[in-house]
Design a protein around this motif. Structure first.
Motif, short mmCIF file in Angstrom:
data_model
loop_
_atom_site.label_atom_id
_atom_site.label_comp_id
_atom_site.label_asym_id
_atom_site.label_seq_id
_atom_site.Cartn_x
_atom_site.Cartn_y
_atom_site.Cartn_z
N TYR A 163 1.06 -1.07 0.50
CA TYR A 163 -0.42 -0.32 0.11
C TYR A 163 1.00 1.20 -0.20
CZ TYR A 163 -3.81 -2.90 1.07
OH TYR A 163 -4.57 -4.63 1.06
N SER A 164 0.32 2.12 -0.86
CA SER A 164 1.01 3.99 -0.97
C SER A 164 0.22 4.54 0.02
CB SER A 164 1.59 3.96 -1.94
OG SER A 164 2.01 4.95 -1.84
N PRO A 165 -0.57 5.11 0.98
CA PRO A 165 -1.26 6.08 2.29
C PRO A 165 -0.66 6.98 1.58
CG PRO A 165 -0.13 5.09 3.08
CD PRO A 165 0.31 4.00 2.60
N GLU A 166 -1.44 7.90 0.85
CA GLU A 166 -1.42 8.84 1.49
C GLU A 166 -2.06 10.81 2.00
OE1 GLU A 166 -2.91 10.18 -2.89
OE2 GLU A 166 -1.01 8.26 -3.88
N GLY A 167 -2.76 10.01 2.63
CA GLY A 167 -3.16 10.88 3.72
C GLY A 167 -4.29 11.72 3.04
N GLU A 168 -3.58 12.54 2.17
CA GLU A 168 -4.66 13.92 1.30
C GLU A 168 -4.26 13.46 0.01
OE1 GLU A 168 -4.67 18.24 1.77
OE2 GLU A 168 -4.76 17.54 3.77
N ALA A 169 -5.07 13.27 -0.86
CA ALA A 169 -4.63 12.63 -2.22
C ALA A 169 -4.10 13.67 -2.64
CB ALA A 169 -6.41 12.62 -3.24
N GLU A 183 -3.73 12.96 -6.46
CA GLU A 183 -3.83 12.79 -7.55
C GLU A 183 -3.70 11.79 -8.38
OE1 GLU A 183 -4.49 17.06 -10.03
OE2 GLU A 183 -4.00 18.51 -8.18
N THR A 184 -3.65 11.47 -9.89
CA THR A 184 -2.69 10.32 -10.29
C THR A 184 -1.25 10.53 -10.35
OG1 THR A 184 -4.82 10.42 -11.47
CG2 THR A 184 -2.79 9.15 -12.77
N GLY A 185 -0.99 12.03 -10.93
CA GLY A 185 0.73 11.60 -11.20
C GLY A 185 1.17 11.36 -10.35
N GLY A 186 0.72 12.65 -8.57
CA GLY A 186 1.59 12.81 -7.52
C GLY A 186 1.37 11.09 -6.67
N GLY A 187 0.29 11.13 -7.27
CA GLY A 187 0.29 9.23 -6.71
C GLY A 187 0.89 8.37 -7.17
N ILE A 188 0.94 8.31 -8.19
CA ILE A 188 2.31 7.64 -9.10
C ILE A 188 4.03 7.87 -7.95
CG2 ILE A 188 3.05 6.88 -11.56
CD1 ILE A 188 0.25 6.34 -11.97
N PHE A 189 3.69 8.89 -8.17
CA PHE A 189 5.66 9.18 -8.13
C PHE A 189 5.59 8.92 -7.09
CE2 PHE A 189 8.27 11.83 -6.29
CZ PHE A 189 9.23 11.79 -7.71
N ARG A 190 4.94 8.86 -6.25
CA ARG A 190 5.02 8.87 -4.49
C ARG A 190 5.01 7.24 -4.73
NH1 ARG A 190 3.43 11.31 0.73
NH2 ARG A 190 3.59 9.57 2.08
N ALA A 191 4.32 6.05 -5.18
CA ALA A 191 4.70 4.89 -5.37
C ALA A 191 5.70 4.24 -6.13
CB ALA A 191 2.99 4.78 -5.41
N LEU A 192 6.76 4.44 -6.74
CA LEU A 192 7.58 4.57 -7.75
C LEU A 192 8.10 3.28 -6.85
CD1 LEU A 192 8.41 7.29 -9.77
CD2 LEU A 192 7.52 5.98 -10.53
N PRO A 193 8.98 4.05 -6.16
CA PRO A 193 9.65 2.89 -4.66
C PRO A 193 9.40 1.50 -4.77
CG PRO A 193 9.32 5.33 -3.99
CD PRO A 193 9.11 5.14 -4.87
N LEU A 194 8.03 1.66 -4.97
CA LEU A 194 7.72 0.25 -4.55
C LEU A 194 7.04 -0.86 -6.10
CD1 LEU A 194 4.78 0.82 -2.01
CD2 LEU A 194 6.44 -0.27 -1.52
#
Length: 220
Positions: A76-82, A84-95
């Motif tokens: 899982y890649s929890p975000e707290g506050e969403a 958006e699509t680009g930022g969410g994928i970028f945050r999950a890149l290490p996974l």
């Protein structure tokens, strides 16, 4: 091969259904929307999954756990506050790792075969496009000879299913940002391929569309 299911949206247009239930856990055809995706990915041999979440995300983790009950491995890649699509994928890149990966919007349903997570040489993305639905008649991008363009005469709608190379995000910084500008920039450099899926596709953005999908799946 790894895949990411985007599940962090608030689902404002689905209210009041999403006031107490995250959109990916809304049910159609007897099961949560996100489970339809997981089952299709597992059947295609993609079992390493990443799911981001924000609004009521703890319910998603509680419902799916580590994925073993569905034959997959979920991180899982929890975000707290969403983000958006680009930022969410970028945050999950290490996974997601250094290879191209598949991303699926959690709020669509389709009979499109799961695409292989391979890109043409030099490409940064490969998009699945569909016929323009009634609620989005202008489409998003143009498809010409297997290449996706920002503009053109044969405009189609982005299905929410794409394969991305991590290098698409090379100049990004943490935070919330949309995906579309990154894709358009890559398109102008002729680095985005795509194909047209002419089969079934639902953008489950309203309670009425959810009911339509449930009716179709229930009645076969």
């Amino acid at each position: 091969m790894r895949a990411m299911i985007l599940a962090a949206g608030r689902g404002n247009r689905m209210r009041p259904l999403t006031d107490h239930c995250p959109k990916p856990l809304l049910r159609a055809g007897g099961k949560p929307l996100i489970v339809h995706h997981i089952e299709r990915l597992a059947a295609a041999g993609i079992r390493d999954l990443v799911i981001n979440h924000a609004h009521l995300g703890e319910q998603i983790e509680a419902a799916l756990g580590d994925g073993s009950a569905l034959g997959v491995r979920i991180r899982y890649s929890p975000e707290g506050e969403a983000l958006e699509t680009g930022g969410g994928i970028f945050r999950a890149l290490p996974l997601l790792g250094p290879e191209p990966f598949l991303v699926v919007n959690g709020d669509v349903w389709t009979d499109c075969p799961v695409p292989e997570t391979r890109l043409a040489e030099g490409d940064l993305a490969h998009l699945i496009l569909v016929d323009n639905p009634r609620h989005h008649p202008a489409g998003d991008f143009a498809l010409e000879d297997g290449r996706v363009r920002p503009e053109g005469s044969h405009r189609l709608t982005f299905s929410g299913i794409g394969i991305y190379h991590p290098d698409l995000f090379v100049d990004c910084v943490p935070g919330a940002f949309p995906l579309a500008p990154l894709l358009r920039d890559a398109m102008t450099r002729d680095r985005v391929g795509g194909r047209h899926h002419s089969g079934l596709w639902f953008d489950i953005g309203t309670p009425e569309r959810l009911a339509d999908l449930d009716r179709m799946l229930t009645q076969g």
